[in-house]
Design a protein around this motif. Structure first.
Motif, PDB file in Angstrom:
ATOM      1  N   VAL A 178       0.860  -1.183   0.000  1.00 20.30           N
ATOM      2  CA  VAL A 178       0.000   0.000   0.000  1.00 20.30           C
ATOM      3  C   VAL A 178       0.896   1.232   0.000  1.00 20.30           C
ATOM      4  CG1 VAL A 178      -1.569   1.333   1.474  1.00 20.30           C
ATOM      5  CG2 VAL A 178      -1.957  -1.098   1.131  1.00 20.30           C
ATOM      6  N   VAL A 179       0.499   2.248  -0.737  1.00 20.99           N
ATOM      7  CA  VAL A 179       1.224   3.523  -0.732  1.00 20.99           C
ATOM      8  C   VAL A 179       0.221   4.642  -0.445  1.00 20.99           C
ATOM      9  CG1 VAL A 179       3.031   2.756  -2.312  1.00 20.99           C
ATOM     10  CG2 VAL A 179       0.963   3.804  -3.245  1.00 20.99           C
ATOM     11  N   PRO A 180       0.649   5.730   0.185  1.00 23.46           N
ATOM     12  CA  PRO A 180      -0.300   6.819   0.446  1.00 23.46           C
ATOM     13  C   PRO A 180      -0.745   7.511  -0.832  1.00 23.46           C
ATOM     14  CG  PRO A 180       1.913   7.465   1.114  1.00 23.46           C
ATOM     15  CD  PRO A 180       1.961   6.012   0.782  1.00 23.46           C
ATOM     16  N   VAL A 181       0.197   7.710  -1.760  1.00 13.19           N
ATOM     17  CA  VAL A 181      -0.099   8.367  -3.034  1.00 13.19           C
ATOM     18  C   VAL A 181       0.422   7.484  -4.155  1.00 13.19           C
ATOM     19  CG1 VAL A 181       0.268  10.421  -4.457  1.00 13.19           C
ATOM     20  CG2 VAL A 181       0.118  10.643  -1.954  1.00 13.19           C
ATOM     21  N   ILE A 182      -0.486   6.992  -4.994  1.00 18.69           N
ATOM     22  CA  ILE A 182      -0.079   6.179  -6.137  1.00 18.69           C
ATOM     23  C   ILE A 182       0.035   7.099  -7.345  1.00 18.69           C
ATOM     24  CG2 ILE A 182      -2.413   5.454  -6.857  1.00 18.69           C
ATOM     25  CD1 ILE A 182      -1.078   2.599  -7.232  1.00 18.69           C
ATOM     26  N   VAL A 194       5.072  -4.841 -12.081  1.00 17.15           N
ATOM     27  CA  VAL A 194       5.608  -4.455 -10.773  1.00 17.15           C
ATOM     28  C   VAL A 194       4.512  -3.873  -9.881  1.00 17.15           C
ATOM     29  CG1 VAL A 194       7.142  -2.822  -9.597  1.00 17.15           C
ATOM     30  CG2 VAL A 194       7.975  -4.104 -11.560  1.00 17.15           C
ATOM     31  N   PHE A 195       3.676  -3.005 -10.449  1.00 22.44           N
ATOM     32  CA  PHE A 195       2.675  -2.293  -9.659  1.00 22.44           C
ATOM     33  C   PHE A 195       1.366  -3.074  -9.473  1.00 22.44           C
ATOM     34  CE2 PHE A 195       5.162   1.521  -9.591  1.00 22.44           C
ATOM     35  CZ  PHE A 195       4.584   2.342  -8.641  1.00 22.44           C
ATOM     36  N   GLU A 196       1.224  -4.198 -10.132  1.00 23.16           N
ATOM     37  CA  GLU A 196      -0.040  -4.941 -10.064  1.00 23.16           C
ATOM     38  C   GLU A 196      -0.502  -5.155  -8.622  1.00 23.16           C
ATOM     39  OE1 GLU A 196      -1.692  -9.453 -10.911  1.00 23.16           O
ATOM     40  OE2 GLU A 196      -0.040  -8.700 -12.157  1.00 23.16           O
ATOM     41  N   GLY A 197      -1.739  -4.715  -8.336  1.00 25.52           N
ATOM     42  CA  GLY A 197      -2.331  -4.920  -7.017  1.00 25.52           C
ATOM     43  C   GLY A 197      -1.961  -3.897  -5.973  1.00 25.52           C
ATOM     44  N   VAL A 198      -1.025  -2.982  -6.277  1.00 26.16           N
ATOM     45  CA  VAL A 198      -0.638  -1.942  -5.324  1.00 26.16           C
ATOM     46  C   VAL A 198      -1.790  -0.934  -5.208  1.00 26.16           C
ATOM     47  CG1 VAL A 198       0.970  -0.061  -4.816  1.00 26.16           C
ATOM     48  CG2 VAL A 198       1.822  -2.220  -5.777  1.00 26.16           C
ATOM     49  N   VAL A 199      -2.129  -0.561  -3.984  1.00 20.21           N
ATOM     50  CA  VAL A 199      -3.243   0.359  -3.713  1.00 20.21           C
ATOM     51  C   VAL A 199      -2.690   1.664  -3.150  1.00 20.21           C
ATOM     52  CG1 VAL A 199      -5.314   0.754  -2.320  1.00 20.21           C
ATOM     53  CG2 VAL A 199      -4.887  -1.500  -3.316  1.00 20.21           C
ATOM     54  N   GLY A 200      -3.263   2.783  -3.590  1.00 18.87           N
ATOM     55  CA  GLY A 200      -2.839   4.081  -3.065  1.00 18.87           C
ATOM     56  C   GLY A 200      -3.883   5.147  -3.281  1.00 18.87           C
ATOM     57  N   GLY A 201      -3.657   6.301  -2.691  1.00 18.92           N
ATOM     58  CA  GLY A 201      -4.568   7.430  -2.810  1.00 18.92           C
ATOM     59  C   GLY A 201      -4.186   8.327  -3.964  1.00 18.92           C
ATOM     60  N   ALA A 202      -5.132   9.149  -4.401  1.00 22.64           N
ATOM     61  CA  ALA A 202      -4.882  10.090  -5.496  1.00 22.64           C
ATOM     62  C   ALA A 202      -5.887  11.223  -5.433  1.00 22.64           C
ATOM     63  CB  ALA A 202      -4.973   9.393  -6.853  1.00 22.64           C
ATOM     64  N   VAL A 286     -10.935  21.524   0.570  1.00 30.21           N
ATOM     65  CA  VAL A 286     -11.792  20.385   0.898  1.00 30.21           C
ATOM     66  C   VAL A 286     -12.239  19.771  -0.427  1.00 30.21           C
ATOM     67  CG1 VAL A 286     -13.877  19.629   2.074  1.00 30.21           C
ATOM     68  CG2 VAL A 286     -12.533  21.531   3.009  1.00 30.21           C
ATOM     69  N   GLN A 287     -11.933  18.494  -0.626  1.00 30.28           N
ATOM     70  CA  GLN A 287     -12.143  17.857  -1.931  1.00 30.28           C
ATOM     71  C   GLN A 287     -12.237  16.355  -1.782  1.00 30.28           C
ATOM     72  OE1 GLN A 287      -8.256  17.577  -4.234  1.00 30.28           O
ATOM     73  NE2 GLN A 287      -7.680  19.106  -2.686  1.00 30.28           N
ATOM     74  N   SER A 288     -12.631  15.687  -2.853  1.00 27.88           N
ATOM     75  CA  SER A 288     -12.731  14.238  -2.842  1.00 27.88           C
ATOM     76  C   SER A 288     -11.345  13.598  -2.818  1.00 27.88           C
ATOM     77  CB  SER A 288     -13.498  13.747  -4.070  1.00 27.88           C
ATOM     78  OG  SER A 288     -12.842  14.152  -5.256  1.00 27.88           O
ATOM     79  N   VAL A 289     -11.296  12.372  -2.292  1.00 21.94           N
ATOM     80  CA  VAL A 289     -10.062  11.580  -2.269  1.00 21.94           C
ATOM     81  C   VAL A 289     -10.340  10.256  -2.974  1.00 21.94           C
ATOM     82  CG1 VAL A 289      -8.264  10.525  -0.851  1.00 21.94           C
ATOM     83  CG2 VAL A 289      -9.430  12.591  -0.044  1.00 21.94           C
ATOM     84  N   LEU A 290      -9.521   9.941  -3.955  1.00 28.72           N
ATOM     85  CA  LEU A 290      -9.648   8.668  -4.664  1.00 28.72           C
ATOM     86  C   LEU A 290      -8.748   7.617  -4.033  1.00 28.72           C
ATOM     87  CD1 LEU A 290      -9.384   9.880  -8.375  1.00 28.72           C
ATOM     88  CD2 LEU A 290     -11.459   9.426  -7.081  1.00 28.72           C
ATOM     89  N   VAL A 291      -9.195   6.371  -4.063  1.00 26.64           N
ATOM     90  CA  VAL A 291      -8.331   5.241  -3.726  1.00 26.64           C
ATOM     91  C   VAL A 291      -8.295   4.344  -4.958  1.00 26.64           C
ATOM     92  CG1 VAL A 291      -7.890   3.312  -2.179  1.00 26.64           C
ATOM     93  CG2 VAL A 291      -8.965   5.384  -1.290  1.00 26.64           C
ATOM     94  N   LEU A 292      -7.076   4.111  -5.466  1.00 33.30           N
ATOM     95  CA  LEU A 292      -6.885   3.397  -6.723  1.00 33.30           C
ATOM     96  C   LEU A 292      -6.096   2.112  -6.504  1.00 33.30           C
ATOM     97  CD1 LEU A 292      -5.703   6.449  -8.897  1.00 33.30           C
ATOM     98  CD2 LEU A 292      -8.058   5.646  -8.557  1.00 33.30           C
ATOM     99  N   GLU A 293      -6.370   1.128  -7.359  1.00 34.29           N
ATOM    100  CA  GLU A 293      -5.579  -0.107  -7.373  1.00 34.29           C
ATOM    101  C   GLU A 293      -4.997  -0.301  -8.764  1.00 34.29           C
ATOM    102  OE1 GLU A 293      -5.808  -4.604  -5.639  1.00 34.29           O
ATOM    103  OE2 GLU A 293      -7.617  -3.845  -6.616  1.00 34.29           O
ATOM    104  N   SER A 294      -3.705  -0.552  -8.835  1.00 36.23           N
ATOM    105  CA  SER A 294      -3.045  -0.715 -10.114  1.00 36.23           C
ATOM    106  C   SER A 294      -3.481  -2.031 -10.775  1.00 36.23           C
ATOM    107  CB  SER A 294      -1.528  -0.702  -9.930  1.00 36.23           C
ATOM    108  OG  SER A 294      -0.877  -0.652 -11.175  1.00 36.23           O
ATOM    109  N   LYS A 295      -3.879  -1.931 -12.034  1.00 37.04           N
ATOM    110  CA  LYS A 295      -4.399  -3.091 -12.757  1.00 37.04           C
ATOM    111  C   LYS A 295      -3.274  -3.991 -13.265  1.00 37.04           C
ATOM    112  CE  LYS A 295      -8.683  -1.046 -14.587  1.00 37.04           C
ATOM    113  NZ  LYS A 295      -9.461  -0.779 -15.825  1.00 37.04           N
ATOM    114  N   LYS A 296      -3.602  -5.275 -13.391  1.00 37.47           N
ATOM    115  CA  LYS A 296      -2.671  -6.167 -14.071  1.00 37.47           C
ATOM    116  C   LYS A 296      -2.786  -5.933 -15.576  1.00 37.47           C
ATOM    117  CE  LYS A 296      -5.898 -10.097 -13.893  1.00 37.47           C
ATOM    118  NZ  LYS A 296      -6.060 -11.490 -13.403  1.00 37.47           N
ATOM    119  N   LYS A 297      -1.761  -6.305 -16.291  1.00 37.50           N
ATOM    120  CA  LYS A 297      -1.674  -5.976 -17.716  1.00 37.50           C
ATOM    121  C   LYS A 297      -2.867  -6.514 -18.504  1.00 37.50           C
ATOM    122  CE  LYS A 297       1.651  -5.846 -21.506  1.00 37.50           C
ATOM    123  NZ  LYS A 297       3.034  -6.188 -21.925  1.00 37.50           N
TER     124      LYS A 297
END
Length: 330
Positions: A178-182, A194-202, A286-297
């Protein structure tokens, strides 16, 4: 435009040059959390508006804040809380690999606060130098902690190198990363495997466009102006940082500093993804926060289809630390 070279001293020199030589009415920018504090120190001492687009908790706290300081970026408290809600559960064991400077320290603090509220357990923390190329000595130590989740709190090339070496050591087979900012650009640079499955904010992802008219309009305008290229997360920051400032100047009828500050404090804006506003006590956007997961190829529809959107948390004051906690009068 000036290049701060990711150096606080250079940033202070260039900011002073912009104010004294170029007579600017406002400054927007900075990527490094340390650099933005140096810029803010110069601008507030000279009564010039500064809109920062770099993540920081400190810049909103009373000791660094001034009426001239506005923070367009998300902050570590918001980002880590959103990511933690999607990735941590009560009883999970969490380890941290952290860049040893302001950005890393604030992200670590945010994650620890969020995991304590959730009931996850902290099993260890390792600090690494900013700009480290070799993480091989850290990986066996992290794996020996046997966490369920590894939070890697660093940025840019550090993030790319750390995740790549973690994968090389087989870390993904043992724990979730997990990373705070992807970051869009780091994901492109390193690749999907490399990034497959890594989750982070954006703060932003172009893939919001099916669910956001604002994102669709922003994407279309950006592509038209940039040869079909899509906007990245920090590209969106740059646009909304300048855009909110110009909207306030338009509302103020000019560049008078106090009038523009008043307009910024009252501004309701929607430039890239939905409604935003600056909270009056600390000028945090004040704004929205996204949580993203890196896709596999194999799941990518095209080269820009980098992430799946796990969450899109609507912006609210409840996301932020209270004004009193930051040292401001409520």
């Amino acid at each position: 435009m000036r290049d701060d070279k990711l150096n606080a001293g250079e940033a202070a020199t260039r900011t002073l040059e912009l104010i004294e030589k170029d007579k600017v009415h406002a400054v927007v920018g900075a990527l490094s959390s340390a650099v933005q504090l140096a810029v803010n120190e110069v601008t507030r001492a000279r009564g010039v508006i500064y809109v920062s687009i770099s993540q920081s908790d400190t810049i909103n706290e009373a000791k660094d804040f001034s009426k001239y300081t506005f923070h367009e970026a998300l902050n570590p408290h918001m980002t880590t809380a959103a990511v933690a809600r999607q990735t941590l559960k009560k009883g999970m064991k969490v380890a941290h690999l952290v860049a040893d400077y302001a950005y890393g320290h604030e992200m670590l603090r945010g994650f620890k606060r969020a995991q304590a509220a959730i009931g996850a357990d902290n099993v260890g923390e390792i600090l690494h130098p900013f700009g480290a190329a070799d993480y091989s000595t850290f990986m066996p130590r992290l794996m020996s902690m046997r966490p369920d989740v590894l939070c890697i709190s660093n940025f840019g090339r550090d993030q790319a190198n750390a995740i790549k070496q973690a994968v090389d050591f087989g870390v993904k087979q043992q724990m979730k990363i997990v990373v705070p900012v992807i970051l869009h650009n780091q994901r492109l640079a390193v690749g999907p495997d490399v990034f497959e499955g890594v989750v982070g904010g954006a703060n932003y992802y172009w893939g919001l466009e099916p669910q956001s008219k604002s994102a669709a309009s922003f994407n279309a305008a950006f592509k038209a102006a940039n040869g079909g290229a899509i906007p990245t997360d920090y590209g969106a920051y740059g646009y909304s940082g300048v855009g909110s400032l110009l909207a306030a100047m338009q509302a103020a009828g000019g560049t008078d500093t106090d009038k523009v500050i008043d307009a910024l404090e009252k501004l309701q804006y929607d430039l890239t993804k939905g409604p935003q506003h600056y909270r009056k006590c600390d000028h945090q956007s004040v704004q929205s926060v996204l949580v993203l997961e890196s896709k596999k190829k194999s799941a990518m529809a095209n080269d820009n289809d980098l992430f799946a959107i796990l969450a899109n948390d609507t912006g609210s004051d409840d996301m932020l630390r209270s004004c009193s906690e930051l040292g401001h009068a409520t």
